[in-house]
Scaffold this motif. Sequence first.
Motif, PDB file in Angstrom:
ATOM      1  N   GLY A 102       0.778  -1.217   0.000  1.00  0.00           N
ATOM      2  CA  GLY A 102       0.000   0.000   0.000  1.00  0.00           C
ATOM      3  C   GLY A 102       0.817   1.279   0.000  1.00  0.00           C
ATOM      4  N   SER A 103       2.135   1.166  -0.217  1.00  0.00           N
ATOM      5  CA  SER A 103       2.993   2.352  -0.161  1.00  0.00           C
ATOM      6  C   SER A 103       3.022   3.139  -1.465  1.00  0.00           C
ATOM      7  CB  SER A 103       4.424   1.949   0.221  1.00  0.00           C
ATOM      8  OG  SER A 103       4.970   1.050  -0.731  1.00  0.00           O
ATOM      9  N   GLY A 104       2.477   2.571  -2.557  1.00  0.00           N
ATOM     10  CA  GLY A 104       2.434   3.285  -3.824  1.00  0.00           C
ATOM     11  C   GLY A 104       3.449   2.822  -4.850  1.00  0.00           C
ATOM     12  N   LYS A 105       4.077   1.668  -4.618  1.00  0.00           N
ATOM     13  CA  LYS A 105       5.090   1.156  -5.549  1.00  0.00           C
ATOM     14  C   LYS A 105       4.524   0.948  -6.943  1.00  0.00           C
ATOM     15  CE  LYS A 105       5.924  -2.595  -3.235  1.00  0.00           C
ATOM     16  NZ  LYS A 105       4.924  -2.469  -2.169  1.00  0.00           N
ATOM     17  N   SER A 106       3.381   0.260  -7.015  1.00  0.00           N
ATOM     18  CA  SER A 106       2.793  -0.051  -8.323  1.00  0.00           C
ATOM     19  C   SER A 106       2.332   1.204  -9.046  1.00  0.00           C
ATOM     20  CB  SER A 106       1.618  -1.030  -8.157  1.00  0.00           C
ATOM     21  OG  SER A 106       2.072  -2.274  -7.639  1.00  0.00           O
ATOM     22  N   ALA A 107       1.810   2.176  -8.298  1.00  0.00           N
ATOM     23  CA  ALA A 107       1.396   3.444  -8.918  1.00  0.00           C
ATOM     24  C   ALA A 107       2.599   4.143  -9.549  1.00  0.00           C
ATOM     25  CB  ALA A 107       0.736   4.346  -7.889  1.00  0.00           C
TER      26      ALA A 107
ATOM     27  N   LEU B 277     -10.057   0.563   5.349  1.00  0.00           N
ATOM     28  CA  LEU B 277     -10.329   0.261   3.941  1.00  0.00           C
ATOM     29  C   LEU B 277     -11.732  -0.288   3.699  1.00  0.00           C
ATOM     30  CD1 LEU B 277      -6.955  -1.469   2.917  1.00  0.00           C
ATOM     31  CD2 LEU B 277      -7.623   0.923   2.619  1.00  0.00           C
ATOM     32  N   ALA B 278     -12.574  -0.305   4.706  1.00  0.00           N
ATOM     33  CA  ALA B 278     -13.894  -0.941   4.590  1.00  0.00           C
ATOM     34  C   ALA B 278     -14.691  -0.421   3.396  1.00  0.00           C
ATOM     35  CB  ALA B 278     -14.692  -0.748   5.882  1.00  0.00           C
ATOM     36  N   LYS B 279     -14.666   0.876   3.145  1.00  0.00           N
ATOM     37  CA  LYS B 279     -15.463   1.457   2.065  1.00  0.00           C
ATOM     38  C   LYS B 279     -14.673   1.608   0.763  1.00  0.00           C
ATOM     39  CE  LYS B 279     -18.509   4.064   5.187  1.00  0.00           C
ATOM     40  NZ  LYS B 279     -19.038   5.410   5.540  1.00  0.00           N
TER      41      LYS B 279
ATOM     42  N   ASP C  33      -8.905  -0.473  -5.798  1.00  0.00           N
ATOM     43  CA  ASP C  33      -8.159   0.700  -5.352  1.00  0.00           C
ATOM     44  C   ASP C  33      -7.175   0.395  -4.233  1.00  0.00           C
ATOM     45  OD1 ASP C  33      -9.390   2.350  -7.184  1.00  0.00           O
ATOM     46  OD2 ASP C  33     -11.039   2.868  -5.843  1.00  0.00           O
ATOM     47  N   ILE C  34      -6.959  -0.885  -3.940  1.00  0.00           N
ATOM     48  CA  ILE C  34      -5.978  -1.239  -2.922  1.00  0.00           C
ATOM     49  C   ILE C  34      -4.862  -2.048  -3.574  1.00  0.00           C
ATOM     50  CG2 ILE C  34      -7.646  -1.157  -1.041  1.00  0.00           C
ATOM     51  CD1 ILE C  34      -7.836  -4.184  -1.129  1.00  0.00           C
ATOM     52  N   SER C  35      -3.771  -2.217  -2.865  1.00  0.00           N
ATOM     53  CA  SER C  35      -2.619  -2.911  -3.436  1.00  0.00           C
ATOM     54  C   SER C  35      -2.854  -4.411  -3.487  1.00  0.00           C
ATOM     55  CB  SER C  35      -1.371  -2.619  -2.603  1.00  0.00           C
ATOM     56  OG  SER C  35      -1.445  -3.273  -1.339  1.00  0.00           O
ATOM     57  N   GLU C  36      -1.970  -5.106  -4.215  1.00  0.00           N
ATOM     58  CA  GLU C  36      -2.057  -6.574  -4.332  1.00  0.00           C
ATOM     59  C   GLU C  36      -1.986  -7.231  -2.953  1.00  0.00           C
ATOM     60  OE1 GLU C  36       0.776 -10.239  -5.865  1.00  0.00           O
ATOM     61  OE2 GLU C  36       1.073  -8.255  -6.718  1.00  0.00           O
ATOM     62  N   GLY C  37      -1.068  -6.766  -2.116  1.00  0.00           N
ATOM     63  CA  GLY C  37      -0.942  -7.342  -0.782  1.00  0.00           C
ATOM     64  C   GLY C  37      -2.162  -7.087   0.082  1.00  0.00           C
TER      65      GLY C  37
ATOM     66  N   GLN D 293       1.270 -14.509  -0.152  1.00  0.00           N
ATOM     67  CA  GLN D 293       1.864 -14.061  -1.416  1.00  0.00           C
ATOM     68  C   GLN D 293       1.689 -12.554  -1.582  1.00  0.00           C
ATOM     69  OE1 GLN D 293       1.248 -16.377  -5.126  1.00  0.00           O
ATOM     70  NE2 GLN D 293       0.520 -14.473  -6.030  1.00  0.00           N
ATOM     71  N   GLY D 294       2.786 -11.862  -1.874  1.00  0.00           N
ATOM     72  CA  GLY D 294       2.731 -10.424  -2.109  1.00  0.00           C
ATOM     73  C   GLY D 294       2.738  -9.576  -0.852  1.00  0.00           C
ATOM     74  N   LEU D 295       2.862 -10.198   0.321  1.00  0.00           N
ATOM     75  CA  LEU D 295       2.822  -9.442   1.574  1.00  0.00           C
ATOM     76  C   LEU D 295       4.228  -9.093   2.045  1.00  0.00           C
ATOM     77  CD1 LEU D 295       0.101 -11.351   3.631  1.00  0.00           C
ATOM     78  CD2 LEU D 295      -0.189  -9.421   2.075  1.00  0.00           C
ATOM     79  N   ASP D 296       4.364  -7.921   2.673  1.00  0.00           N
ATOM     80  CA  ASP D 296       5.632  -7.573   3.301  1.00  0.00           C
ATOM     81  C   ASP D 296       5.765  -8.353   4.610  1.00  0.00           C
ATOM     82  OD1 ASP D 296       4.194  -6.137   5.365  1.00  0.00           O
ATOM     83  OD2 ASP D 296       4.030  -4.442   3.993  1.00  0.00           O
ATOM     84  N   ALA D 297       6.929  -8.271   5.237  1.00  0.00           N
ATOM     85  CA  ALA D 297       7.205  -9.070   6.433  1.00  0.00           C
ATOM     86  C   ALA D 297       6.223  -8.756   7.564  1.00  0.00           C
ATOM     87  CB  ALA D 297       8.639  -8.843   6.893  1.00  0.00           C
ATOM     88  N   HIS D 298       5.883  -7.483   7.725  1.00  0.00           N
ATOM     89  CA  HIS D 298       4.957  -7.084   8.788  1.00  0.00           C
ATOM     90  C   HIS D 298       3.587  -7.731   8.589  1.00  0.00           C
ATOM     91  CE1 HIS D 298       2.960  -4.555  11.750  1.00  0.00           C
ATOM     92  NE2 HIS D 298       2.082  -4.192  10.833  1.00  0.00           N
ATOM     93  N   ASN D 299       3.052  -7.670   7.372  1.00  0.00           N
ATOM     94  CA  ASN D 299       1.735  -8.248   7.111  1.00  0.00           C
ATOM     95  C   ASN D 299       1.775  -9.768   7.076  1.00  0.00           C
ATOM     96  OD1 ASN D 299       0.007  -5.973   6.990  1.00  0.00           O
ATOM     97  ND2 ASN D 299       0.810  -5.442   4.982  1.00  0.00           N
ATOM     98  N   ARG D 300       2.905 -10.346   6.640  1.00  0.00           N
ATOM     99  CA  ARG D 300       3.042 -11.808   6.720  1.00  0.00           C
ATOM    100  C   ARG D 300       2.902 -12.261   8.167  1.00  0.00           C
ATOM    101  NH1 ARG D 300       8.957 -13.690   6.634  1.00  0.00           N
ATOM    102  NH2 ARG D 300       8.712 -12.432   8.516  1.00  0.00           N
TER     103      ARG D 300
END
Length: 516
Positions: free
Chosen positions: A41-46, A423-425, A430-434, A459-466
């Motif tokens: 969600g940091s904006g890498k893909s954008a 992110l509920a709404k 509009d959200i990242s792959e992770g 898959q696709g998650l950073d260490a914190h979210n993993r």
Amino acid sequence: MTTQFINLDDVTVRLDGHILFKNLNWEIRDDQHWAVIGPNGSGKSALMKVLSGTLPIVNGTVAYNFLKKGEAPHEHIAYVSFEEQRGVLGPEAYLQDRWNIGLGEKTTTVSDILSERGIHHTNPFVVQIPILNSRIKYRDLGFLDRRRKIVKTFGLKPLLARTLMQLSNGERRKVTIARALLKNPKLLILDNPFEGLDVRFRATLKKNLEALMKGTMRVIIVGTGREATPRGITHVLRIGDKNAISIGTRSKMLEKQRAGKSAKGGFASGGKQKKASVRKSTKKNMRPILVRMKNVNITYNQVPILRKLNWIVREGEKWALFGPNGAGKTTILSLIIGDNPQAYANDITLFGKKRGSGESIWEIKRKIGWVSPELQLYYPQDATCLDVVCSGFFDTIGLYKKCSAPQQKTARTWLKKLGLNGLAKTTFEDISEGEERLVLLARALVKNPALLVLDEPCQGLDAHNRDRVLKAVDLVCKKPATTMIYVTHRTDELPKNINNKLLLKKPASKMSPRQK
């Protein structure tokens, strides 16, 4: 002497009404290869869409110094991402297509997609902007040699007659990377290229990327920092908290990371995954059998996927399912969750009822919580994250019934547990792959299912979210009656409570589960 390759000057990027980057300055020179690292969600893909010319900027300039007059960025930039796979499959594709496709149907094959026409011209099955006028006769004299080499290196020959719909997650990723390389771009951008790939092919891909970087093609690898960065990478752009950007040489950025000065979302410099740890089940388990497969055989297009598989899963067991790409892991899961019609031609019993004895698919699905790359690929993009989670109560891909107030409360609770309450709404697209993967995990957990089927949930998650996912899975699995089947290619993604494993080999042969 080196020259500027791409130059971003005071660039501001907006996505969905929010400013991601403001007055960004970034110079890429023609002798550099970059890693772009940051949390989900940091904006890498954008930022990569800006580079590839598919996302307009608010202000500033992006200069492509390698372009000739009249050329556009997309003609010489190949961008491989999870989102691209959705585009190739098309909006009309649906999840069960993979298992219901007929042998005689005329559909575009992997060979077609990797053909010269498939690479350089638009067709109904490939979503891209035509890079050449159809009236101009085009011939890439080196294409056939390049194709033969890539097909051999990537081990794609057995896949050429299949369609994208019939490929596993890892196989599909191999094909999309191969297709990008066949375009022979001046800049290759790979977004999470190692995700979904087995250990052997990750090493092969890394080796080939390192060789590629010695040539004239420039490479940008995008990731969360969990995968070791190929040696050819010379520079790093790291996105930290609040989209703060730091830029430097690989050695300098690594030095900062070691000194503890880096923001969340660093990059790995090397090292091996830890050895798989699977606890030994010591007590004799006489609990009810939830899944029984006896001499199961699955074949598609005369190619055996599973052969003589015997497997029993009892209530309360926690299984890890291992195997290389294409070994049949996802096929096994499709038989369990009720999507694969070949279940009726085999001896399979689920929750005490033999398939074909009158049970409905919905009776099966009510007892299962499920997440997979395929579910993420096909889930409707216009649904809000709350609706995605709520659909888990009804086992539908999309929400077609109104959730009760208690159900909505439970859905919001799981979003909060996974750090997604804001992110509920927000819509799924509009959200990242992770973040999408985390939302789908909440969907799987929301109804407290008897059986959890988790296909590469990290898959696709950073260490914190993993770590957040593994903590949630371990919490759910503390209940003695909860049963789980967990698929992964990475041993650093195994939950602590795994106590059994099934190892599949390729090519398919007689298989039996092993306890360790």
